[in-house]
Design a protein around this motif. Structure first.
Motif, PDB file in Angstrom:
ATOM      1  N   GLY A  84       0.838  -1.184   0.000  1.00 53.17           N
ATOM      2  CA  GLY A  84       0.000   0.000   0.000  1.00 53.17           C
ATOM      3  C   GLY A  84       0.875   1.237   0.000  1.00 53.17           C
ATOM      4  N   ILE A  85       0.277   2.368  -0.343  1.00 55.89           N
ATOM      5  CA  ILE A  85       1.017   3.632  -0.342  1.00 55.89           C
ATOM      6  C   ILE A  85      -0.005   4.761  -0.257  1.00 55.89           C
ATOM      7  N   GLY A  86       0.243   5.734   0.577  1.00 58.93           N
ATOM      8  CA  GLY A  86      -0.710   6.830   0.736  1.00 58.93           C
ATOM      9  C   GLY A  86      -2.089   6.296   1.090  1.00 58.93           C
ATOM     10  N   ALA A  87      -3.086   6.705   0.320  1.00 59.19           N
ATOM     11  CA  ALA A  87      -4.463   6.271   0.572  1.00 59.19           C
ATOM     12  C   ALA A  87      -4.753   4.882   0.005  1.00 59.19           C
ATOM     13  N   MET A  88      -3.823   4.343  -0.795  1.00 59.20           N
ATOM     14  CA  MET A  88      -4.053   3.021  -1.389  1.00 59.20           C
ATOM     15  C   MET A  88      -3.818   1.934  -0.349  1.00 59.20           C
ATOM     16  N   PRO A  89      -4.806   1.080  -0.152  1.00 57.74           N
ATOM     17  CA  PRO A  89      -4.628  -0.001   0.819  1.00 57.74           C
ATOM     18  C   PRO A  89      -3.720  -1.088   0.257  1.00 57.74           C
ATOM     19  N   GLN A  90      -3.166  -1.871   1.160  1.00 58.85           N
ATOM     20  CA  GLN A  90      -2.386  -3.025   0.724  1.00 58.85           C
ATOM     21  C   GLN A  90      -3.317  -4.159   0.323  1.00 58.85           C
ATOM     22  N   PHE A  91      -2.860  -5.004  -0.575  1.00 55.46           N
ATOM     23  CA  PHE A  91      -3.589  -6.214  -0.951  1.00 55.46           C
ATOM     24  C   PHE A  91      -2.842  -7.386  -0.332  1.00 55.46           C
ATOM     25  N   THR A  92      -3.517  -8.145   0.495  1.00 57.16           N
ATOM     26  CA  THR A  92      -2.894  -9.274   1.177  1.00 57.16           C
ATOM     27  C   THR A  92      -2.809 -10.478   0.242  1.00 57.16           C
ATOM     28  N   PRO A  93      -1.954 -11.452   0.564  1.00 53.55           N
ATOM     29  CA  PRO A  93      -1.859 -12.654  -0.263  1.00 53.55           C
ATOM     30  C   PRO A  93      -3.154 -13.456  -0.343  1.00 53.55           C
ATOM     31  N   THR A  94      -4.074 -13.250   0.586  1.00 50.91           N
ATOM     32  CA  THR A  94      -5.358 -13.942   0.480  1.00 50.91           C
ATOM     33  C   THR A  94      -6.272 -13.255  -0.531  1.00 50.91           C
ATOM     34  N   GLU A  95      -6.043 -11.975  -0.793  1.00 48.74           N
ATOM     35  CA  GLU A  95      -6.818 -11.251  -1.805  1.00 48.74           C
ATOM     36  C   GLU A  95      -6.221 -11.423  -3.196  1.00 48.74           C
ATOM     37  N   LEU A  96      -4.903 -11.506  -3.246  1.00 51.28           N
ATOM     38  CA  LEU A  96      -4.161 -11.571  -4.505  1.00 51.28           C
ATOM     39  C   LEU A  96      -2.875 -12.335  -4.199  1.00 51.28           C
ATOM     40  N   THR A  97      -2.767 -13.555  -4.726  1.00 50.34           N
ATOM     41  CA  THR A  97      -1.580 -14.357  -4.430  1.00 50.34           C
ATOM     42  C   THR A  97      -0.339 -13.706  -5.031  1.00 50.34           C
ATOM     43  N   ASP A  98       0.834 -14.144  -4.585  1.00 50.14           N
ATOM     44  CA  ASP A  98       2.077 -13.609  -5.132  1.00 50.14           C
ATOM     45  C   ASP A  98       2.167 -13.869  -6.637  1.00 50.14           C
ATOM     46  N   ALA A  99       1.753 -15.051  -7.066  1.00 46.68           N
ATOM     47  CA  ALA A  99       1.787 -15.377  -8.500  1.00 46.68           C
ATOM     48  C   ALA A  99       0.819 -14.485  -9.284  1.00 46.68           C
ATOM     49  N   GLU A 100      -0.364 -14.259  -8.743  1.00 41.72           N
ATOM     50  CA  GLU A 100      -1.329 -13.380  -9.410  1.00 41.72           C
ATOM     51  C   GLU A 100      -0.818 -11.943  -9.459  1.00 41.72           C
ATOM     52  N   LEU A 101      -0.211 -11.500  -8.370  1.00 39.51           N
ATOM     53  CA  LEU A 101       0.340 -10.151  -8.332  1.00 39.51           C
ATOM     54  C   LEU A 101       1.445  -9.989  -9.374  1.00 39.51           C
ATOM     55  N   ALA A 102       2.307 -10.981  -9.493  1.00 38.45           N
ATOM     56  CA  ALA A 102       3.377 -10.920 -10.498  1.00 38.45           C
ATOM     57  C   ALA A 102       2.780 -10.876 -11.902  1.00 38.45           C
ATOM     58  N   GLU A 103       1.728 -11.653 -12.139  1.00 38.21           N
ATOM     59  CA  GLU A 103       1.069 -11.642 -13.450  1.00 38.21           C
ATOM     60  C   GLU A 103       0.414 -10.285 -13.729  1.00 38.21           C
ATOM     61  N   LEU A 104      -0.240  -9.713 -12.728  1.00 36.60           N
ATOM     62  CA  LEU A 104      -0.851  -8.390 -12.880  1.00 36.60           C
ATOM     63  C   LEU A 104       0.218  -7.333 -13.180  1.00 36.60           C
ATOM     64  N   ALA A 105       1.333  -7.387 -12.457  1.00 33.45           N
ATOM     65  CA  ALA A 105       2.414  -6.415 -12.655  1.00 33.45           C
ATOM     66  C   ALA A 105       3.002  -6.528 -14.059  1.00 33.45           C
ATOM     67  N   ARG A 106       3.202  -7.754 -14.540  1.00 33.70           N
ATOM     68  CA  ARG A 106       3.710  -7.939 -15.912  1.00 33.70           C
ATOM     69  C   ARG A 106       2.699  -7.426 -16.933  1.00 33.70           C
ATOM     70  N   TRP A 107       1.418  -7.696 -16.677  1.00 31.23           N
ATOM     71  CA  TRP A 107       0.359  -7.235 -17.595  1.00 31.23           C
ATOM     72  C   TRP A 107       0.351  -5.712 -17.673  1.00 31.23           C
ATOM     73  N   LEU A 108       0.470  -5.040 -16.531  1.00 36.68           N
ATOM     74  CA  LEU A 108       0.505  -3.580 -16.537  1.00 36.68           C
ATOM     75  C   LEU A 108       1.725  -3.051 -17.286  1.00 36.68           C
ATOM     76  N   GLU A 109       2.870  -3.693 -17.090  1.00 40.29           N
ATOM     77  CA  GLU A 109       4.097  -3.259 -17.782  1.00 40.29           C
ATOM     78  C   GLU A 109       3.968  -3.466 -19.290  1.00 40.29           C
ATOM     79  N   ASP A 110       3.372  -4.554 -19.705  1.00 37.07           N
ATOM     80  CA  ASP A 110       3.262  -4.882 -21.139  1.00 37.07           C
ATOM     81  C   ASP A 110       2.233  -4.066 -21.876  1.00 37.07           C
ATOM     82  N   ARG A 111       1.420  -3.317 -21.161  1.00 42.47           N
ATOM     83  CA  ARG A 111       0.353  -2.527 -21.810  1.00 42.47           C
ATOM     84  C   ARG A 111       0.945  -1.433 -22.691  1.00 42.47           C
ATOM     85  N   ASN A 112       2.108  -0.939 -22.376  1.00 42.20           N
ATOM     86  CA  ASN A 112       2.729   0.151 -23.167  1.00 42.20           C
ATOM     87  C   ASN A 112       4.159  -0.170 -23.518  1.00 42.20           C
TER      88      ASN A 112
END
Length: 112
Positions: A84-112
């Motif tokens: 989390g940072i500022g007003a953004m809450p943290q996402f726990t591993p029960t909400e988003l696993t480490d593997a899912e988070l890594a996939e989301l991060a790669r997807w965001l990077e690959d968008r541009n």
């Protein structure tokens, strides 16, 4: 005769235990980073969202929306989402696993 009657329920229980778990419980659906972003991130990080407005003074012009970012390293995304940072809450591993988070991060990077 009583023993035969008791053997039937025991056999049924034993057979039920041999059923594959998929028939008892639904398997977790494959992770879709675009759907996750739309459901959990776009409200704040889409056009006019709180996160977008907060990033505007700090992000390069036109890149405050996360989907418009040309430089968004996966390691940074993972750190911010997990802690989390500022007003953004943290996402726990029960909400988003480490593997899912890594996939989301790669997807965001690959968008541009």
């Amino acid at each position: 005769m009583t023993r035969r009657l008791l053997a039937l329920p025991a056999a049924a229980i034993g057979a039920a235990m041999l059923l594959p778990l998929g028939s008892v419980a639904q398997e977790k659906a494959a992770f879709d980073p675009a759907a996750f972003y739309e459901q959990r991130c776009a409200y704040c990080h889409g056009p006019g969202g709180w996160g977008t407005r907060r990033l505007e003074p700090r992000a390069p012009e036109g890149e405050a929306e996360l989907l418009n970012r040309t430089s968004l390293p996966p390691a940074y995304t993972e750190l911010v989402v997990r802690r989390g940072i500022g007003a953004m809450p943290q996402f726990t591993p029960t909400e988003l696993t480490d593997a899912e988070l890594a996939e989301l991060a790669r997807w965001l990077e690959d968008r541009n």
